[in-house]
Design an enzyme around this catalytic site. Structure first.
Site, PDB file in Angstrom:
ATOM      1  N   LYS A  63       0.711  -1.485  -0.092  1.00  0.00           N
ATOM      2  CA  LYS A  63       0.109   0.221  -0.098  1.00  0.00           C
ATOM      3  C   LYS A  63       0.815   1.182  -0.315  1.00  0.00           C
ATOM      4  O   LYS A  63       1.194   1.924  -0.982  1.00  0.00           O
ATOM      5  CB  LYS A  63      -0.623  -0.661   1.128  1.00  0.00           C
ATOM      6  CG  LYS A  63      -1.803   1.501   2.167  1.00  0.00           C
ATOM      7  CD  LYS A  63      -2.298   1.282   3.028  1.00  0.00           C
ATOM      8  CE  LYS A  63      -2.532   2.641   3.444  1.00  0.00           C
ATOM      9  NZ  LYS A  63      -1.733   3.721   3.763  1.00  0.00           N
ATOM     10  N   ASN A  64       1.907   1.610   1.101  1.00  0.00           N
ATOM     11  CA  ASN A  64       2.672   2.424   0.864  1.00  0.00           C
ATOM     12  C   ASN A  64       3.892   3.114   0.000  1.00  0.00           C
ATOM     13  O   ASN A  64       4.220   3.815   0.142  1.00  0.00           O
ATOM     14  CB  ASN A  64       3.115   2.373   2.678  1.00  0.00           C
ATOM     15  CG  ASN A  64       2.319   2.254   3.655  1.00  0.00           C
ATOM     16  OD1 ASN A  64       1.146   3.426   2.817  1.00  0.00           O
ATOM     17  ND2 ASN A  64       2.472   2.993   4.935  1.00  0.00           N
TER      18      ASN A  64
ATOM     19  N   ARG B 200      -2.784  10.547   1.937  1.00  0.00           N
ATOM     20  CA  ARG B 200      -1.535  11.363   2.143  1.00  0.00           C
ATOM     21  C   ARG B 200      -1.349  11.960   0.961  1.00  0.00           C
ATOM     22  O   ARG B 200       0.023  12.323   0.411  1.00  0.00           O
ATOM     23  CB  ARG B 200      -0.674  10.467   3.013  1.00  0.00           C
ATOM     24  CG  ARG B 200      -0.556   9.856   4.204  1.00  0.00           C
ATOM     25  CD  ARG B 200      -1.556  11.164   5.398  1.00  0.00           C
ATOM     26  NE  ARG B 200      -0.356  11.807   5.557  1.00  0.00           N
ATOM     27  CZ  ARG B 200      -1.296  12.939   6.433  1.00  0.00           C
ATOM     28  NH1 ARG B 200      -2.071  12.823   6.902  1.00  0.00           N
ATOM     29  NH2 ARG B 200      -0.169  13.941   6.750  1.00  0.00           N
TER      30      ARG B 200
ATOM     31  N   CYS C 145      -4.886   8.275   8.079  1.00  0.00           N
ATOM     32  CA  CYS C 145      -5.434   7.636   9.383  1.00  0.00           C
ATOM     33  C   CYS C 145      -5.374   8.275  10.369  1.00  0.00           C
ATOM     34  O   CYS C 145      -4.672   9.353  10.506  1.00  0.00           O
ATOM     35  CB  CYS C 145      -4.310   6.492   9.585  1.00  0.00           C
ATOM     36  SG  CYS C 145      -5.064   4.930   9.066  1.00  0.00           S
TER      37      CYS C 145
ATOM     38  N   ASP D 154       3.498   1.222  12.117  1.00  0.00           N
ATOM     39  CA  ASP D 154       2.224   0.340  11.531  1.00  0.00           C
ATOM     40  C   ASP D 154       1.855  -0.521  11.731  1.00  0.00           C
ATOM     41  O   ASP D 154       0.950  -1.523  11.878  1.00  0.00           O
ATOM     42  CB  ASP D 154       2.345   0.367   9.951  1.00  0.00           C
ATOM     43  CG  ASP D 154       2.438   2.078   9.139  1.00  0.00           C
ATOM     44  OD1 ASP D 154       1.643   2.736   9.859  1.00  0.00           O
ATOM     45  OD2 ASP D 154       2.150   1.974   8.085  1.00  0.00           O
TER      46      ASP D 154
HETATM   47  C1  UD1 Z   1       0.967   6.605   2.808  1.00  0.00           C
HETATM   48  C2  UD1 Z   1       1.827   5.944   3.877  1.00  0.00           C
HETATM   49  O1  UD1 Z   1       3.284   5.994   3.763  1.00  0.00           O
HETATM   50  N1  UD1 Z   1       1.663   6.755   4.959  1.00  0.00           N
HETATM   51  C3  UD1 Z   1       2.596   5.864   5.911  1.00  0.00           C
HETATM   52  C4  UD1 Z   1       3.825   7.144   6.010  1.00  0.00           C
HETATM   53  O2  UD1 Z   1       2.690   8.067   6.697  1.00  0.00           O
HETATM   54  P1  UD1 Z   1       3.741   9.648   7.057  1.00  0.00           P
HETATM   55  O3  UD1 Z   1       4.346  10.113   5.975  1.00  0.00           O
HETATM   56  O4  UD1 Z   1       2.609  10.708   7.122  1.00  0.00           O
HETATM   57  O5  UD1 Z   1       4.189   9.466   7.899  1.00  0.00           O
HETATM   58  P2  UD1 Z   1       5.962  10.711   8.770  1.00  0.00           P
HETATM   59  O6  UD1 Z   1       6.263  10.167   8.549  1.00  0.00           O
HETATM   60  O7  UD1 Z   1       5.134  12.167   7.382  1.00  0.00           O
HETATM   61  O8  UD1 Z   1       4.797  10.869  10.248  1.00  0.00           O
HETATM   62  C5  UD1 Z   1       5.985  10.671  11.011  1.00  0.00           C
HETATM   63  C6  UD1 Z   1       6.130  12.059  11.698  1.00  0.00           C
HETATM   64  O9  UD1 Z   1       6.447  13.064  11.173  1.00  0.00           O
HETATM   65  C7  UD1 Z   1       5.264  14.145  11.449  1.00  0.00           C
HETATM   66  N2  UD1 Z   1       5.162  15.439  10.487  1.00  0.00           N
HETATM   67  C8  UD1 Z   1       5.766  14.914   9.682  1.00  0.00           C
HETATM   68  C9  UD1 Z   1       5.312  15.720   8.179  1.00  0.00           C
HETATM   69  C10 UD1 Z   1       4.663  16.724   8.110  1.00  0.00           C
HETATM   70  O10 UD1 Z   1       4.981  17.883   7.404  1.00  0.00           O
HETATM   71  N3  UD1 Z   1       5.088  17.110   9.631  1.00  0.00           N
HETATM   72  C11 UD1 Z   1       5.081  16.532  11.453  1.00  0.00           C
HETATM   73  O11 UD1 Z   1       5.208  17.118  11.597  1.00  0.00           O
HETATM   74  C12 UD1 Z   1       4.061  13.022  12.089  1.00  0.00           C
HETATM   75  O12 UD1 Z   1       3.145  14.037  13.089  1.00  0.00           O
HETATM   76  C13 UD1 Z   1       4.776  12.355  12.562  1.00  0.00           C
HETATM   77  O13 UD1 Z   1       4.827  13.018  13.884  1.00  0.00           O
HETATM   78  O14 UD1 Z   1       4.531   7.391   7.035  1.00  0.00           O
HETATM   79  C14 UD1 Z   1       4.423   6.709   8.661  1.00  0.00           C
HETATM   80  C15 UD1 Z   1       5.418   6.071   9.765  1.00  0.00           C
HETATM   81  O15 UD1 Z   1       5.877   5.518   9.132  1.00  0.00           O
HETATM   82  C16 UD1 Z   1       3.788   5.878   8.874  1.00  0.00           C
HETATM   83  O16 UD1 Z   1       3.019   5.215   9.258  1.00  0.00           O
HETATM   84  C17 UD1 Z   1       1.794   5.327   7.342  1.00  0.00           C
HETATM   85  O17 UD1 Z   1       1.801   4.481   6.800  1.00  0.00           O
HETATM   86  C1  PEP Z   2      -1.348   4.892   8.676  1.00  0.00           C
HETATM   87  C2  PEP Z   2      -0.631   4.416   7.576  1.00  0.00           C
HETATM   88  O1  PEP Z   2      -1.713   4.800   6.236  1.00  0.00           O
HETATM   89  P1  PEP Z   2      -1.629   6.396   6.266  1.00  0.00           P
HETATM   90  O2  PEP Z   2      -0.364   7.666   6.476  1.00  0.00           O
HETATM   91  O3  PEP Z   2      -1.860   6.258   4.712  1.00  0.00           O
HETATM   92  O4  PEP Z   2      -3.110   7.439   6.499  1.00  0.00           O
HETATM   93  C3  PEP Z   2      -0.905   3.069   7.662  1.00  0.00           C
HETATM   94  O5  PEP Z   2      -0.764   2.020   6.348  1.00  0.00           O
HETATM   95  O6  PEP Z   2      -1.198   2.202   9.034  1.00  0.00           O
END
Ligand code: UD1
Ligand code: PEP
Length: 441
Positions: free
Chosen positions: A27-28, A98, A122, A312
């Site tokens: 998925k990711n 996202r 999520c 996750d």
């Molecule tokens: C679609 C996808 O791939 N989703 C994954 C992605 O989510 P996603 O990419 O949203 O998660 P991030 O790695 O960005 O989040 C990590 C941390 O960075 C913070 N943050 C992030 C961006 C930003 O602009 N500002 C900020 O503060 C977030 O709040 C969090 O505390 O990585 C997460 C962490 O491995 C996984 O749980 C999700 O499944």
């Molecule tokens: C948190 C997840 O997905 P998303 O970042 O797309 O919400 C996930 O795959 O567990």
């Protein structure tokens, strides 16, 4: 994840589950790989794309911007040479996850102004986009937001920049990559996330002609190129899905064979924890076999950016902790509010205490009053709650389904669309494992 629904799964639990199933594409990675193909004007073919809600949403986005594609049996052919819309209005029955901000990073190379719907996905904390906005400004692109959309504007050529992320964010790393591969000159990206899906995305971009050099595990140098080519690329299997089935095998004392042609190496962090807890695995001809090796044992885990234990996996592993011998602990260091499933698991009989203190090392949420650590009691016999349990998100949803499988009685799990956004053919797969499960509409 298109739309909202009132359906629920009804699952009868309390026995062992065994069988063989096929693991879906990641998925990711799949949705990001689809968006990455738009960096080129040439045709790309992606294989092993899962038929999940998030891919459905990506298809909606492609249609909105004028990209022609075909999708059959996991193979997606994408022709991005006629993109004609750079202002994407949100539809209120679609949850975009996202994805829109990544689309923005691609489209800004093709048009001076781009407007995309805001992010959801999520919900386990604010999931801010500030890193993305800082990256845009660094590249000289302005960004504004209104109630529904982010609007980016470019007034000059995009040139290479030095970016150091405040935290190794997956989304922000992908975002910076998409901008820098076509920027003029050199970009240095530091403190990046290096999840397996990002490594694959980088490998795919390199095959498209991007010049990306790894300097260390969290630093890359990107030499911008003028154009990228189409690509033929196969998506790896979903390591989080594999982990979900592993937890079901261990908790129900079953034997589950997962057909997967590649990369169980990407699962190694999970496998380490799974083995320490008493789970067993074995490489088999066409995949991996999961089972319970002995008595399940308690453990203390902290989540973290790869190669640490992925957030996750966390909801499923907390359920496994409830079946282990003794008290376990979990420290969620990625998201401020990703333990809410423990409240719903209480309705199955899981005993836990959620606290604001960091258990283990101090994390970004220390002294901030977020309930992000928990102790979980083991040896708990579960019983089906006599109410519908609504999934708050994808991984809590699969965790409740597994909880239903190992509980005495009939459990009902709602918000099915939050589960099917990330798990392909979930009902059929549970049935192949002998689970008595139905979708009630
Ligand atoms: C679609 C996808 O791939 N989703 C994954 C992605 O989510 P996603 O990419 O949203 O998660 P991030 O790695 O960005 O989040 C990590 C941390 O960075 C913070 N943050 C992030 C961006 C930003 O602009 N500002 C900020 O503060 C977030 O709040 C969090 O505390 O990585 C997460 C962490 O491995 C996984 O749980 C999700 O499944
Ligand atoms: C948190 C997840 O997905 P998303 O970042 O797309 O919400 C996930 O795959 O567990």
């Amino acid at each position: 994840m298109v739309g909202f629904c009132v359906d629920f799964y009804q699952v009868r639990g309390g026995y062992n589950f065994s069988g063989q199933i096929k693991c879906g594409g990641a998925k990711n990675l799949s949705t990001k790989a689809i968006i990455a193909t738009l960096l080129s004007d040439e045709i790309s073919i992606l294989d092993n794309i899962p038929n999940i809600g998030d891919v459905e949403v990506t298809k909606v986005l492609l249609k909105k911007i004028g990209v022609y594609f075909e999708f059959e049996n996991g193979k997606m052919t994408i022709s991005p040479n006629q993109i004609n819309n750079f202002t994407i209005k949100p539809e209120h029955n679609i949850l975009y996850g996202r994805l829109p901000i990544l689309l923005l990073a691609v489209l800004i190379h093709k048009n001076d102004s781009v407007s995309v719907p805001k992010l959801d996905g999520c919900k386990f904390g604010p999931r801010s986009t500030d890193f993305h906005f800082d990256i845009l400004r660094k590249f000289g692109i302005s960004i504004q937001e209104n109630e529904d959309n982010y609007i980016a504007k470019k007034t000059k050529k995009i040139t290479g920049q030095n970016i150091s992320l405040p935290f190794p964010s997956v989304g922000a790393t992908e975002f910076a990559l998409f901008i820098s591969v076509l920027a003029e000159g050199i970009s240095v990206l530091e403190n990046i996330a290096a999840e397996p899906e990002i490594m694959c995305l980088i490998a795919m971009l390199q095959q498209m002609g991007a010049k990306i050099h790894w300097i260390s595990h969290n630093k890359i140098v990107v030499e911008g190129v003028k154009k990228l080519h189409g690509v033929n690329y196969r998506i790896i299997n979903d390591r989080i899905e594999m982990a979900s089935w592993a937890v079901l095998a261990a908790c129900s004392d079953g034997v589950i064979d997962i057909e997967t042609v590649d990369h169980i190496e990407w699962l190694s962090t999970f496998l380490g924890v799974f083995q320490r807890m008493g789970g067993g695995f074995k490489r088999i001809d066409n995949g991996i076999r999961f089972f319970k090796k002995g008595e399940l044992k308690s453990i203390s885990i902290e989540t973290g950016p790869y190669p640490a234990f992925s957030t996750d996996y966390q909801p499923m592993i907390t359920l496994m902790m409830s079946q282990a011998n003794g008290i376990s602990s979990i420290h969620e260091t990625l998201f401020e509010d990703r333990l809410s499933h423990l409240q719903n698991l209480k309705k199955f009989g899981v005993k836990s205490e959620i606290i604001t203190k960091c258990i283990g090392s101090s994390c970004q949420f220390s002294n901030q009053n977020y309930y992000h650590s928990a102790f979980i009691c083991g040896n708990t016999k579960l019983e089906s709650p006599n109410q519908i349990i609504k999934s708050e998100n994808l991984r809590s949803g699969i965790t409740y389904l597994i909880a239903g499988c190992i509980s005495k009685g009939i459990s009902k799990i709602g918000n099915t669309n939050l589960i099917t956004r990330g798990y392909e053919n979930i009902l059929e797969k549970f049935k192949l494992l002998n689970v008595d499960i139905n979708l009630i509409k």
